[in-house]
Design an enzyme around this catalytic site. Structure first.
Site, PDB file in Angstrom:
ATOM      1  N   CYS A 124     -83.060  63.191 -24.950  1.00 58.86           N
ATOM      2  CA  CYS A 124     -81.599  63.073 -24.874  1.00 58.86           C
ATOM      3  C   CYS A 124     -80.964  63.326 -26.241  1.00 58.86           C
ATOM      4  O   CYS A 124     -81.406  62.800 -27.258  1.00 58.86           O
ATOM      5  CB  CYS A 124     -81.226  61.671 -24.375  1.00 58.86           C
ATOM      6  SG  CYS A 124     -79.434  61.382 -24.278  1.00 58.86           S
ATOM      7  N   CYS A 160     -80.506  47.826 -25.289  1.00 57.59           N
ATOM      8  CA  CYS A 160     -81.300  46.596 -25.273  1.00 57.59           C
ATOM      9  C   CYS A 160     -82.489  46.696 -24.304  1.00 57.59           C
ATOM     10  O   CYS A 160     -82.321  47.110 -23.153  1.00 57.59           O
ATOM     11  CB  CYS A 160     -80.424  45.418 -24.880  1.00 57.59           C
ATOM     12  SG  CYS A 160     -81.292  43.829 -24.941  1.00 57.59           S
ATOM     13  N   CYS A 194     -86.138  36.627 -28.606  1.00 56.93           N
ATOM     14  CA  CYS A 194     -84.740  37.071 -28.574  1.00 56.93           C
ATOM     15  C   CYS A 194     -83.977  36.138 -27.641  1.00 56.93           C
ATOM     16  O   CYS A 194     -84.572  35.522 -26.748  1.00 56.93           O
ATOM     17  CB  CYS A 194     -84.673  38.515 -28.074  1.00 56.93           C
ATOM     18  SG  CYS A 194     -83.016  39.124 -27.692  1.00 56.93           S
ATOM     19  N   ASP A 195     -82.681  36.058 -27.821  1.00 53.81           N
ATOM     20  CA  ASP A 195     -81.847  35.214 -26.974  1.00 53.81           C
ATOM     21  C   ASP A 195     -81.922  35.627 -25.502  1.00 53.81           C
ATOM     22  O   ASP A 195     -81.770  34.792 -24.612  1.00 53.81           O
ATOM     23  CB  ASP A 195     -80.400  35.276 -27.475  1.00 53.81           C
ATOM     24  CG  ASP A 195     -79.461  34.399 -26.661  1.00 53.81           C
ATOM     25  OD1 ASP A 195     -79.764  33.203 -26.499  1.00 53.81           O
ATOM     26  OD2 ASP A 195     -78.439  34.913 -26.184  1.00 53.81           O
ATOM     27  N   CYS A 244     -85.225  59.624 -22.512  1.00 54.96           N
ATOM     28  CA  CYS A 244     -84.564  59.160 -23.737  1.00 54.96           C
ATOM     29  C   CYS A 244     -84.939  60.036 -24.924  1.00 54.96           C
ATOM     30  O   CYS A 244     -84.085  60.414 -25.734  1.00 54.96           O
ATOM     31  CB  CYS A 244     -84.953  57.718 -24.044  1.00 54.96           C
ATOM     32  SG  CYS A 244     -84.109  56.486 -23.042  1.00 54.96           S
ATOM     33  N   CYS A 304     -78.359  44.753 -33.046  1.00 57.97           N
ATOM     34  CA  CYS A 304     -79.745  45.142 -32.810  1.00 57.97           C
ATOM     35  C   CYS A 304     -79.908  46.056 -31.601  1.00 57.97           C
ATOM     36  O   CYS A 304     -80.833  46.862 -31.549  1.00 57.97           O
ATOM     37  CB  CYS A 304     -80.609  43.901 -32.649  1.00 57.97           C
ATOM     38  SG  CYS A 304     -80.064  42.761 -31.344  1.00 57.97           S
TER      39      CYS A 304
END
Length: 410
Positions: A344, A354, A299-300, A341, A278
């Site tokens: 990029c 993440c 999420c973890d 980003c 993910c």
């Protein structure tokens, strides 16, 4: 940037990382992000998933899946503390509710408690076992210690040898920290020597804050005035060099024999396939975490009160994963990419990685740039010609391993 609606949990399998004993663990690894989650459940010295929750989880989880194969992921804390009888119940319930589906069990462990009985059980029931191992002894023992403060390398290696003895399929989860990042080839050669063909490196980026009211010190990525990086956080530039050194050996000698998650995910994104993890996808939110009492979190790495979705005794997975809160969490991965980003040329390869690591500002002063950006950009630039070669081989239905002949000539 225009808002997107890319995240739809039912367009792909739901993934729940189940914590059968919560944060309870037999070790005391310095960098563990999960040990302190026990503070979310004060007064509970020992935590164990009840039979009632286990049955509800397995029934709901199987019925929530849109495809015939169902993958269960057992995580911790230390999963083996639940005991073999617990996992025998798991298998019985999976047969009860499986209705012909292909069910796969994966389990992550520190390996210290592995013995003959465990390994026979895993082999007989086709468990895929993940071993937490940070490299050779001088790397592993820096942070992975028992509760008495002693390194655990020798104990873990006894477990690995037992897995090999019983021919249990296993892979490696290795945390890249401020120490072992200095020894990329030591780490890689060691994993090859012990026969580990599937390797996931997990860079550690964590911040501590003392201003949270819930008693947790680690903090999610949103702004916190007193948040500071912990000492074992890996440096972004060193992180990139770590991967480059390993890639240079892999691309000349090991393609098709050893599988490293970042390399596989990068190639997948080059050819327009799902990256298999993910963190490199456009959106996230389809992978949640469930605590021992049924609490489900986004999420973890986001097991914080503000990211709690509900409890399985009150809500179904479909209700929680299709909730507006989780939809927003999943889509924010794309919607909140900073300008650097977006501009990029490697954006499609990492997609901002993440969200938990998006803690710095970009070149334009926008928040939300990934702390590891510099390292990723250096790796993507370095691997670019080789990835393009392998992608071209795949397009013509040839083996990407052909890149080794070309790389050796170069």
């Amino acid at each position: 940037m225009s808002k997107t609606i890319l995240f739809n949990p039912l367009s792909k399998p739901l993934y729940v990382m189940a914590k059968p004993v919560g944060a309870f663990c037999n070790l005391s690894c310095s960098y563990c992000y999960y040990l302190e989650k026990e503070k979310l459940y004060p007064g509970r010295k020992h935590t164990q998933m009840s039979d009632a929750l286990l049955e509800r989880y397995i029934e709901y989880y199987i019925h929530s899946q849109p495809i015939p194969e169902v993958m269960f992921a057992w995580h911790g804390g230390e999963t083996l503390l639940a005991g073999i009888p617990f996992y025998r119940k798991v298998l019985l319930l999976q047969r009860k509710y499986g209705r012909g589906r292909n069910i796969v069990n994966t389990l992550q462990t520190n390996g210290v408690l592995l013995n003959d009985e465990w390994c026979r059980f895993f082999k007989d029931n086709n468990f895929l076992v993940g071993i937490s191992l940070d490299g050779p002894e001088h790397c592993h023992d820096v942070y992975r210690k028992n509760r008495g403060g002693k390194g655990t390398f020798k104990d873990v290696m006894r477990g690995v040898e037992l897995l090999q003895k019983y021919q249990v399929d296993f892979n490696i989860l290795s945390v890249i920290n401020d120490y072992n990042v200095q020894f990329p080839l030591d780490v890689y050669h060691f994993f090859k020597e012990i026969g580990a063909h599937y390797i996931q490196f997990s860079p550690i980026v964590e911040r501590i804050s003392h201003s949270r009211s819930d008693g947790l010190q680690l903090t999610p990525p949103h702004r916190s005035d007193d948040a500071t990086l912990v000492q074992w956080t890996v440096g972004a530039k060193a992180f990139g060099q770590f991967y480059i050194r390993i890639f240079d050996e892999w691309v000349r000698n090991d393609v098709g024999q050893y599988f490293i998650q970042l390399f596989d995910a990068t190639l997948a994104n080059y050819v327009g396939e799902m990256p298999g993890t993910c963190i490199f996808g456009k959106t996230c939110g389809h992978a949640s975490a469930m605590e021992f009492n049924g609490d489900v979190y986004a999420c973890d790495h986001f097991v914080f009160p503000e990211y709690k979705l509900g409890n399985l005794f009150s809500n179904t997975f479909i209700e929680m994963m299709l909730s507006e809160k989780q939809q927003r969490f999943g889509n924010d991965k794309f919607d909140k990419l900073p300008r650097q980003c977006i501009e990029c040329k490697f954006q499609r390869l990492c997609n901002g990685e993440c969200p938990k690591n998006r803690i710095i500002t970009d070149a334009y002063g926008n928040e939300g740039l990934n702390y590891l950006c510099e390292g990723y950009r250096s790796f993507f630039a370095h691997s670019l010609p080789y990835m393009e070669f392998m992608a071209n081989e795949l397009r013509f239905k040839r083996s990407p391993a052909n890149v080794m002949y070309w790389a050796r000539k170069g």
